[in-house]
Design an enzyme around this catalytic site. Structure first.
Site, mmCIF file in Angstrom:
data_model
loop_
_atom_site.group_PDB
_atom_site.id
_atom_site.type_symbol
_atom_site.label_atom_id
_atom_site.label_comp_id
_atom_site.label_asym_id
_atom_site.label_seq_id
_atom_site.Cartn_x
_atom_site.Cartn_y
_atom_site.Cartn_z
ATOM 1 N N HIS A 292 0.338 -1.073 -1.651
ATOM 2 C CA HIS A 292 0.823 -2.422 -1.371
ATOM 3 C C HIS A 292 0.925 -3.248 -2.650
ATOM 4 O O HIS A 292 0.266 -2.947 -3.649
ATOM 5 C CB HIS A 292 -0.102 -3.100 -0.362
ATOM 6 C CG HIS A 292 -0.062 -2.441 0.982
ATOM 7 N ND1 HIS A 292 0.542 -3.001 2.079
ATOM 8 C CD2 HIS A 292 -0.530 -1.235 1.403
ATOM 9 C CE1 HIS A 292 0.433 -2.192 3.125
ATOM 10 N NE2 HIS A 292 -0.207 -1.106 2.728
ATOM 11 N N ASP B 296 -6.500 1.447 -0.832
ATOM 12 C CA ASP B 296 -7.872 1.792 -0.473
ATOM 13 C C ASP B 296 -8.318 2.892 -1.428
ATOM 14 O O ASP B 296 -7.578 3.869 -1.644
ATOM 15 C CB ASP B 296 -7.951 2.345 0.949
ATOM 16 C CG ASP B 296 -7.759 1.296 2.033
ATOM 17 O OD1 ASP B 296 -7.421 0.151 1.699
ATOM 18 O OD2 ASP B 296 -7.930 1.644 3.219
ATOM 19 N N SER C 46 -3.928 10.524 -4.498
ATOM 20 C CA SER C 46 -3.892 10.506 -5.953
ATOM 21 C C SER C 46 -4.538 9.255 -6.500
ATOM 22 O O SER C 46 -5.563 8.795 -5.984
ATOM 23 C CB SER C 46 -2.469 10.647 -6.472
ATOM 24 O OG SER C 46 -2.492 10.933 -7.853
#
Length: 283
Positions: free
Chosen positions: A143, A86, A251
């Site tokens: 992911h 995200d 980050s």
């Protein structure tokens, strides 16, 4: 980033300060840890409706930051490549002959400097990249963007500058001087992709799901060499959308694809710069 803050950050022992901050977020102090957790959630307006557990389940900021999501919260698109995190897709381009990546307007860096490996960089000639920035309010697990196998991984020691807009626009070669942990994934047809996880100020640790041996800022990885390479006994299968790693504070992820992937996905990364993306979305 204003001049005074830039000078302050330049003088600050960023790695030591970040390790200390990370350790503080993992403390379980009566009352204090819970108050800090609640303040963090409120200040950054975390969407706890998506979280696997309610806020009260997490003992401190550290646990809250690496929270998992409820099953089904991130549907996985039926495309070859999906977003691994995200965040906001801040830069993207195909590689020119110099294999340059865009850091910000007027600032570039090379793939070989990012990877500290000329041979690996050559394998991605003609490919493309996308830089995705994660803000503190984002979900911070990483992911797999594809179905494939993790062939190896690498750790590049470095400093820990912030990765916000001010730093990206001011610090030369920012992503090449900050520490980073890279997963190298091969698809079934032999094409390849890199998931480069870049550290930043107050990123207490970066870890991966496929081994406990690769955990930054935990005394496990050598900091006295240019690059540390890790290889499993056998390639490790990963599913598209399956968990690959985590940031223990926020980050940036840089996604690098080879020429074969770029050519068979001509719309990859197009018209997405500046847009928010979520895990599992088509890129």
């Amino acid at each position: 980033m204003n001049s005074a803050f830039y000078v302050f950050m330049k003088l600050l022992p960023k790695n030591a300060a970040s390790r200390a901050f990370g350790a503080i977020t993992r403390l379980r102090l009566p009352i204090i840890s819970k108050v800090a957790r609640n303040m963090f959630c409120s200040y950054y307006k975390l969407n706890m409706d998506e979280s696997e557990y309610p806020l009260e389940h997490y003992a401190n900021i550290g646990e809250l930051f690496i929270r998992r999501l409820k099953p089904g919260m991130r549907p996985i698109a039926d495309t070859e490549i999906v977003s691994p995190v995200d965040g906001v897709l801040s830069q993207t381009a195909t590689f020119d002959e110099k294999q340059e990546l865009i850091q910000a307007k007027g600032k570039t860096y090379t793939l070989k400097d990012l990877l500290r490996d000329d041979e690996m960089a050559k394998r991605f000639e003609g490919g493309a990249f996308a830089t995705i920035y994660l803000a503190p309010f984002n979900y911070h697990r990483i992911h797999s963007p594809v179905n494939g196998q993790v062939l190896d991984a690498s750790y590049c020691p470095g400093t820990l500058w912030p990765v916000n807009v001010g730093s990206v626009e001011r610090v030369e070669g920012l992503f090449c001087i900050n520490e980073r942990l890279t997963s190298h994934i091969r698809l079934e047809d032999g094409s390849e992709i890199l998931v480069v996880k870049v550290g930043a100020t107050n990123v207490g640790r970066i870890g991966v799901a496929y081994t406990d041996e690769l955990l930054t800022n935990a005394g496990k990885l050598p900091r006295d060499q240019k690059r540390f390479d890790w290889m499993p006994k056998a390639p490790i299968a990963v599913e598209k959308g399956g968990e690959l790693g985590r940031f223990e504070m926020g980050s940036t992820v840089i996604l690098v694809v080879d020429k074969k992937i770029r050519e068979r996905n001509p719309e990859l990364f197009k018209n997405r710069v500046g847009q928010a993306v979520k895990v599992g979305e088509a890129l």
